[in-house]
Design a protein around this motif. Structure first.
Motif, PDB file in Angstrom:
ATOM      1  N   UNK A  72       0.829  -1.206   0.000  1.00 26.42           N
ATOM      2  CA  UNK A  72       0.000   0.000   0.000  1.00 26.42           C
ATOM      3  C   UNK A  72       0.865   1.258   0.000  1.00 26.42           C
ATOM      4  N   UNK A  73       1.979   1.218   0.728  1.00 25.71           N
ATOM      5  CA  UNK A  73       2.900   2.358   0.739  1.00 25.71           C
ATOM      6  C   UNK A  73       3.472   2.598  -0.648  1.00 25.71           C
ATOM      7  N   UNK A  74       3.850   1.538  -1.335  1.00 24.93           N
ATOM      8  CA  UNK A  74       4.374   1.691  -2.695  1.00 24.93           C
ATOM      9  C   UNK A  74       3.289   2.161  -3.648  1.00 24.93           C
ATOM     10  N   UNK A  75       2.052   1.743  -3.410  1.00 23.88           N
ATOM     11  CA  UNK A  75       0.953   2.215  -4.245  1.00 23.88           C
ATOM     12  C   UNK A  75       0.723   3.703  -4.041  1.00 23.88           C
ATOM     13  N   UNK A  76       0.804   4.154  -2.807  1.00 21.81           N
ATOM     14  CA  UNK A  76       0.676   5.598  -2.532  1.00 21.81           C
ATOM     15  C   UNK A  76       1.789   6.363  -3.252  1.00 21.81           C
ATOM     16  N   UNK A  77       2.996   5.811  -3.257  1.00 22.05           N
ATOM     17  CA  UNK A  77       4.101   6.450  -3.965  1.00 22.05           C
ATOM     18  C   UNK A  77       3.811   6.535  -5.459  1.00 22.05           C
ATOM     19  N   UNK A  78       3.314   5.459  -6.048  1.00 21.58           N
ATOM     20  CA  UNK A  78       3.012   5.452  -7.485  1.00 21.58           C
ATOM     21  C   UNK A  78       1.874   6.415  -7.823  1.00 21.58           C
ATOM     22  N   UNK A  79       0.832   6.436  -6.994  1.00 24.11           N
ATOM     23  CA  UNK A  79      -0.293   7.347  -7.235  1.00 24.11           C
ATOM     24  C   UNK A  79       0.163   8.795  -7.115  1.00 24.11           C
ATOM     25  N   UNK A  80       1.040   9.071  -6.174  1.00 28.91           N
ATOM     26  CA  UNK A  80       1.576  10.426  -6.024  1.00 28.91           C
ATOM     27  C   UNK A  80       2.332  10.856  -7.272  1.00 28.91           C
ATOM     28  N   UNK A  81       3.106   9.960  -7.837  1.00 26.86           N
ATOM     29  CA  UNK A  81       3.846  10.288  -9.060  1.00 26.86           C
ATOM     30  C   UNK A  81       2.877  10.579 -10.203  1.00 26.86           C
ATOM     31  N   UNK A  82       1.861   9.749 -10.345  1.00 25.76           N
ATOM     32  CA  UNK A  82       0.892   9.945 -11.426  1.00 25.76           C
ATOM     33  C   UNK A  82       0.156  11.267 -11.238  1.00 25.76           C
ATOM     34  N   UNK A  83      -0.284  11.547 -10.033  1.00 24.71           N
ATOM     35  CA  UNK A  83      -1.005  12.799  -9.790  1.00 24.71           C
ATOM     36  C   UNK A  83      -0.116  14.020 -10.020  1.00 24.71           C
ATOM     37  N   UNK A  84       1.144  13.940  -9.607  1.00 20.75           N
ATOM     38  CA  UNK A  84       2.046  15.064  -9.846  1.00 20.75           C
ATOM     39  C   UNK A  84       2.361  15.211 -11.326  1.00 20.75           C
ATOM     40  N   UNK A  85       2.486  14.105 -12.024  1.00 23.48           N
ATOM     41  CA  UNK A  85       2.714  14.178 -13.470  1.00 23.48           C
ATOM     42  C   UNK A  85       1.549  14.808 -14.199  1.00 23.48           C
ATOM     43  N   UNK A  86       0.333  14.428 -13.835  1.00 25.99           N
ATOM     44  CA  UNK A  86      -0.838  15.027 -14.480  1.00 25.99           C
ATOM     45  C   UNK A  86      -1.015  16.484 -14.061  1.00 25.99           C
ATOM     46  N   UNK A  87      -0.613  16.822 -12.849  1.00 31.02           N
ATOM     47  CA  UNK A  87      -0.673  18.230 -12.434  1.00 31.02           C
ATOM     48  C   UNK A  87       0.340  19.068 -13.196  1.00 31.02           C
TER      49      UNK A  87
END
Length: 125
Positions: A58-73
């Protein structure tokens, strides 16, 4: 490279990883989300041993989601506040992860911090 050295490098370069995420390091997050799962500590009870792997994923998933959200931002597909909020969530998750490892090291005495720190710092721990 051994798993130990990889874990040490990841734990000590989290600031650099955060900067890479902000700049759109989607490949780095995908590599982190697909691998790098350490074994649970030997002194954990069976419940914590079972939960440990899922919390790590779950921690690694949060890291991946953060990257995706920052990339789209950064691209402009979502508001910039979304990327900032994701970074704050990642900071909170990372802080809880650090507190958990500190608890394991000091309460269970299983050397959780020694696994991820460089050898020259073992005298301090």
């Amino acid at each position: 490279m051994t798993h130990r050295r990889l874990a040490i490098g990841l734990h000590w370069s989290i600031l650099m990883l955060a900067l890479v995420m902000v700049k759109g390091g989607i490949r780095v997050a995908r590599a982190l989300a697909n691998g790098m799962l350490c074994k649970p500590g030997p002194k954990l009870t069976w419940v914590l041993r079972t939960v440990s792997r899922w919390v790590h994923r779950a921690t690694h998933t949060v890291l991946a989601v953060t990257v995706v959200l920052n990339g789209t931002a950064l691209v402009g597909a979502v508001p910039h506040d979304t990327g900032w909020a994701a970074l704050l969530v990642l900071l909170a998750v990372g802080s809880f992860h650090g507190l958990y490892l500190f608890w394991r090291h000091n309460v269970l005495f299983d050397g959780a911090l020694r696994v991820m720190t460089p050898r020259f710092m073992h005298k301090i721990l």
